[in-house]
Design an enzyme around this catalytic site. Structure first.
Site, short mmCIF file in Angstrom:
data_model
loop_
_atom_site.label_atom_id
_atom_site.label_comp_id
_atom_site.label_asym_id
_atom_site.label_seq_id
_atom_site.Cartn_x
_atom_site.Cartn_y
_atom_site.Cartn_z
N THR A 191 0.70 -1.18 -0.19
CA THR A 191 -0.15 -0.44 -0.24
C THR A 191 1.04 1.88 0.20
O THR A 191 1.47 1.69 0.46
CB THR A 191 -0.55 -0.04 1.52
OG1 THR A 191 -1.88 -1.04 1.98
CG2 THR A 191 -2.47 1.19 1.48
N GLY A 230 3.40 -3.02 8.49
CA GLY A 230 2.96 -3.34 9.72
C GLY A 230 3.94 -3.96 9.82
O GLY A 230 5.10 -4.74 8.78
N GLU A 470 -6.19 -5.81 3.80
CA GLU A 470 -6.73 -6.87 2.15
C GLU A 470 -8.48 -6.52 1.28
O GLU A 470 -8.24 -7.38 0.93
CB GLU A 470 -6.56 -8.02 2.67
CG GLU A 470 -5.75 -8.07 3.41
CD GLU A 470 -4.52 -8.98 2.84
OE1 GLU A 470 -4.61 -9.42 2.14
OE2 GLU A 470 -3.23 -8.78 3.14
#
Lengths: 677, 378
Positions: A191, A230, A470
């Site tokens: 992303t 993350g 997702e």
């Protein structure tokens, strides 16, 4: 009567103001009123209906003992923040810790579980059995704390699976074992600030330098910074980088590379800039970061080359010529993320419902008769109507999540498309269901729900992001409809019967529903199936004909889809709800006659009828009449009454150990007593 | 009235002192003693004059366990169902103690094993002394830690309970205090004075009263240098594993890295124990973690019935022969190795015996005002 009460109330208020003790009414005894006492629901609720242990096996579906083993590992360690409330042990993260503390303790929990061998074979073993074990253990981690499962998920399912599925032998040998042992800590940079669900639009650029045999990665503009990565803010040492690959001025589309971002001591590598995403509404145990690449050079071997490769002298080679197909091949393995999200959403809803329903079986409010005892919350039909349909839905979706896991672990190249479509629909519907359930549970336990130790409120923040990551839920639902559209058009064009995507029912005649709906008709599985099939079929036909009409008027296919977004949304929902119903019916069919099957029948009817009650499509498109939907509503209320006696056994069957629920699920009087302050 | 003299009763105003009095058999509980204890405990609960119940043993043992000699006899004669009655009574006693509304104080001045733990650990206060020797030796006998042990062992720190339950390791007074099996430690020379002080309970709240007295007497003994409790870290690392095989292989790995006497003894104990016992014991303790004490006892009753019926293994009879009767300490276990004891065989032990005519699950005596903390789900 009411006048009396009003007077009494006025009297009390007056006394408050005057600060004098209220006069004792003459008819009251002087004995001290007995204080409210907690009575465990187990004492009053019948447990004779069905075997909760069997039901639990059915719901968990697989690896029950592995799950219990991991629950035990967590309960026995102080790292999991053991605390006692009301004479019971609880484990749950301390959400009052700072973001930094939460990140560190999450990492320490990961080390602890590593030492216990929890991740054994998570990447180095293959086959359905190993995958199911891994999924079960990840689910248990998510029941303890969503941050824990997400941090593990990023490392194993995103970084690890990218290496495993996009990489080849050289990558596997170098990384998989080291990842399993946490010698390296991986993250997954896909992303960007400017592009999320639309991966094909990302702006990071990689070129190849044949003189040195290296790729050069660049973040050309601010919107190309990697975002929400993350693990990137603190712990990760390596990342997968998704980037456009530019070979001699030709863009070959999105490719995945491996780049090191920190050294062994945790220092950020040269040519990399990393910033923190900051404090979030939940998941603060995950260190989300942003990454910029400034002419970062990586060896040629770091291209994950299962789909395409670049030769040492800089020539692009790929077995898949069509860039669309190439992109599809890249994305296919990402399904695992949606599979785990869907099932973790259901376990979160289970935690919420177990807490709210247990509380509703021990908390009373208001008397129905004057001077009568106060009424148990769950004995109010309104309270039943709020929670029991959500309970039935959670059951149904639990079977759907299991079914999804099974088709995922047994996947073949032929089933990839179906998995993509089913997992998209289920991920969206199940995560939306979880958010709605948690909100209802939060309200149903009243003020207690806003205390983080009671979990239901906190979980809303922790799980909210599931509707986005997702793949945004709305985008996913549109993809379901588009896939159904494509399937429909292709079958019609080739004049072939429907096969795949669960559309086979469209090969037989359109089902006819009876005009009058009796109670037994409404509970009949064939009827329920027919209603759901009819809705899906009709919506698909409408959607395709609307799109075809617009296309006939010269509109592009894409813009025709966009204009028909409402139908597309209804269709996506119809497809997914039908898929869920089918999984419950399959599970039910496998059971021998008996109490388990009976109660599951009630749950299934509740699921089917509440879905009908909640979707205006049935009235809007005239599948059911006004009388019909009235009958459905009455039946839902009847089913609430019939499920009420099973409520405790049904949440007990979730198999979540007491320690993983909140204190209000048990002796909330003692947990809040002065002596335990 | 043998049963009466096997349990001595002293009336000291609001205190009842019960003494297990079968010193030659190390106060092993026979069925008469169990019935008598149950009768006394239930009566005291109803009697407003009774505030404290003290339980102790005559001689050098508190209680060395349940007396299984008659049970083994019954099994050999094909009448295991008689043995089931013995266990049903014993577990009911354990349950009453675990849910007792009055204060039970057990003085563990000597040997406490198996059934002896069952009549003490569930109570409110457990006093260890320098003479205490605690063990759950069942796996060496072809049985498994029962009497509610799957409840209390699973609640010990970390995976200490698995260690104690599987290896039968002996613990001293300081160790059982450290791990929480005992609540206080009082030197044996001061026990008489302690009893006298306890008997002075007046109209005050008995729990607070007993706690105050016991706190005044209790000491904080040092753990011996080689205590297993110093090795909690290794115990956690090894006994947290999912299967007995993995536990042993992790212990072996540890032993290679850092050989010491304790770890070899631990491995030896596991190798000597009955494979079927080890596997069902581990599973039982693991399940106990999520169950209330009542559910633990119901499960253990199912298990003990399977052990006695011996469909899968007859290790109880064999263990008893090798340890108690012939004392050759060389039992021939069947299944012989851990790998032969398959998961589906373990599974059998946890099933109801519906095929057995007239067999019923353990019926726990009804209890009023059951504290919620002992109720669990599933």
């Amino acid at each position: 009567m009411s006048e009396n009460r009003a007077l009494q109330r006025a009297h009390i208020l007056a006394n408050h103001i005057l600060r004098s003790p209220p006069p004792l009414p003459s008819n009251l005894s002087l004995a001290r009123e007995v204080c409210l006492q907690y009575s465990p629901p187990e004492l009053s609720e019948s447990f004779g209906g069905f075997d909760a242990k069997e039901m639990r096996r059915l719901l968990d579906g697989h690896n029950t003992e592995d799950r219990d083993w991991l629950y035990g590992l967590m309960m026995q360690s102080n790292l999991f923040n053991r605390k006692e409330r009301g004479g019971k042990l609880f484990v749950s993260p301390d959400y009052n810790q700072t973001m930094e503390q939460q990140r560190e303790i999450t990492m320490r929990r990961i080390w602890y579980l590593l030492e216990k061998g929890v991740y054994r074979g998570w990447l180095t073993d293959s086959g359905p059995e190993a995958e199911l074990r891994k999924l079960a253990l990840l689910e248990v981690c998510g029941i303890y704390d969503h941050s824990l499962s997400i941090k593990l998920g990023v490392h194993f399912f995103l970084w690890g699976n990218a290496v495993k599925f996009f990489g080849t032998k050289r990558h596997h040998e170098k990384w998989l074992k080291n990842t399993e042992d946490y010698v390296v800590k991986g993250c997954f940079a896909m992303t960007e600030l400017g592009h999320g669900s639309n991966v094909r639009g990302i702006e990071t650029v990689t070129t190849y330098d044949p003189r040195t045999g290296e790729f050069v990665i660049n973040t050309p503009c601010e919107s190309a910074q990697k975002y929400w990565i993350g693990g990137a803010a603190k712990h990760a040492t390596h990342t997968i980088v998704f980037s456009q690959l530019d070979i001699n001025g030709t863009n070959q589309g999105v490719h995945a590379f491996i780049a090191q971002i920190r050294d062994e001591d945790g220092n950020i590598c040269p040519n990399i800039r990393i910033a923190d995403c900051g404090h979030k509404i939940g998941l603060n145990g995950v260190d989300n970061g942003r990454i910029w690449f400034d002419n970062l050079r990586i060896p040629r071997e770091n291209l994950l080359n299962s789909v395409a490769d670049v030769s040492p002298d800089g020539e692009y080679v790929s077995a898949i010529k069509d860039p669309d197909q190439r992109f599809g091949a890249f994305m296919a393995p990402l399904t695992s993320g949606r599979v785990t999200i869907a099932s973790s959403a259901i376990y979160s809803a289970k935690v919420g419902l177990a807490i709210a329903l247990r509380y509703s079986l021990s908390r009373r409010a208001f008397s129905v008769k004057a001077n009568g005892p106060e009424v148990l919350l769950l004995d109010y039909p309104s309270h039943q109507r709020r929670l029991l349909p959500l309970l039935a839905k959670t059951y149904a979706m639990s079977f759907a999540a299991n079914d999804l896991k099974m088709i995922y672990v047994k996947r073949t190249p032929e089933t990839n498309k179906a998995i993509h479509v089913v997992s998209s629909g289920l991920k969206a519907v199940l995560t939306w269901h979880n958010m709605r359930t948690l909100q209802e549970c939060r309200e149903a336990v009243g003020g207690q729900g806003v205390k983080t130790e009671n979990l239901v409120g906190q979980l809303k923040g922790e799980f909210d992001v599931q509707t986005t990551f997702e793949g945004d839920n709305n985008v996913l639902m549109q993809q379901v409809s588009k896939a159904l559209f494509a399937e429909y058009v292709s079958c019609k064009k080739r004049n072939k019967p429907f096969k795949g995507l669960r559309l086979e029912h469209m090969n037989s005649a359109r089902p006819v529903l009876p005009t009058q709906l009796s109670s037994s008709t409404l509970r009949c599985s064939q009827f329920q199936k027919n209603v759901f099939c009819l809705r899906e079929r009709d919506l698909l036909e409408r959607f395709t004909s609307e799109v075809a009409q617009l296309q006939g008027r010269g509109e592009s296919r894409e813009s025709s889809f966009l204009v028909n977004h409402e139908l597309a949304e209804d269709l996506g929902k119809a497809f997914t709800e039908k898929a869920i119903l089918q999984t419950v019916l399959d599970a039910e069919a496998k059971l021998p006659t008996g109490s388990l099957k009976d109660v599951l029948g009630l749950v299934r009817s509740m699921y089917a009828l509440i879905s009908i009650e909640e979707d205006p499509s049935f009235l809007r498109y005239g599948y059911l009449s006004r009388d019909n939907v009235g009958d459905v509503r009455r039946e839902v209320s009847k089913l609430c009454g019939e499920l009420r006696p099973h409520a405790l056994a049904l949440v007990t069957s979730f198999g979540i150990p007491d320690a993983f629920l909140g204190p209000i699920a048990f002796n909330w009087v003692e947990a809040n007593a002065w002596s335990s302050v | 009235m043998a049963s009466q003299s096997q349990v001595l009763v002293e009336d000291k105003s609001s205190v009842r002192i019960l003494t297990l009095n079968r010193p030659k058999q190390m106060n092993a509980l026979c069925s008469n003693m169990i019935t008598r204890l149950l009768q006394l405990f239930l009566a005291y609960e109803e009697d407003p004059n009774v505030k404290l119940v003290i339980l102790k043993g005559q001689g050098r043992a508190f209680c060395a366990g349940g007396d299984v000699r008659p049970v083994v006899g019954d099994i050999v004669q094909g009448k295991w169902r008689l043995g089931a009655d013995f266990f049903s009574d014993q577990y009911s006693l354990n349950y009453v103690m675990a849910t007792y509304s009055k204060v039970q104080i057990s003085i563990l001045n000597g040997i406490v094993m198996g059934g002896g733990a069952g009549v003490s650990i569930h109570g409110r206060f457990r006093i260890a002394t320098e003479k205490t020797v605690f063990a759950m030796p069942e796996t060496a006998l072809g049985l498994f830690p029962d009497v509610g042990a799957s409840y209390f062992l699973s609640r010990l720190p970390g995976f200490f309970g698995e260690y104690v339950g599987l290896t039968g390791a002996r613990l001293d007074g300081a160790e059982i205090l450290a791990c929480g099996l005992a609540t206080h430690f009082v030197p044996s020379t001061r026990l008489t004075a302690l009893e006298e002080d306890l008997c002075r309970v007046g109209s005050s709240d008995p729990v607070t009263f007993a706690e105050t007295i016991l706190n005044a007497y209790t000491q904080h003994p040092h753990l011996k240098q080689h205590s297993a409790y110093h090795r909690l870290h290794v115990i956690d690392r090894c006994f947290s594993r999912k299967t007995v095989e993995e536990i042993i292989s992790t212990l072996e790995k540890e032993a290679i890295e850092e050989p010491n006497e304790w770890i070899s003894a631990t491995i030896r104990a596991l190798e000597k124990a009955s494979p079927s016992s080890l596997k069902i014991s581990l599973r039982s303790i693991r399940e106990g973690r999520y169950q209330g004490v009542g559910q633990c006892l119901i499960r253990e009753f199912r298990m003990v019935c399977h052990v006695m019926k011996g469909e899968i293994s007859k290790d109880l009879v064999e263990g008893y022969r090798a340890v108690v009767i012939e004392k050759d300490k060389n039992p021939k276990w069947e299944p012989r190795g851990l790998e032969e004891m398959k998961d589906n065989m373990v599974e059998q032990y946890f099933k109801r015996m519906d095929e057995e005519k007239g067999w019923e699950d353990l019926k726990l005596p009804p209890r009023k005002a059951l504290p919620s903390s002992i109720i669990s789900k599933l």
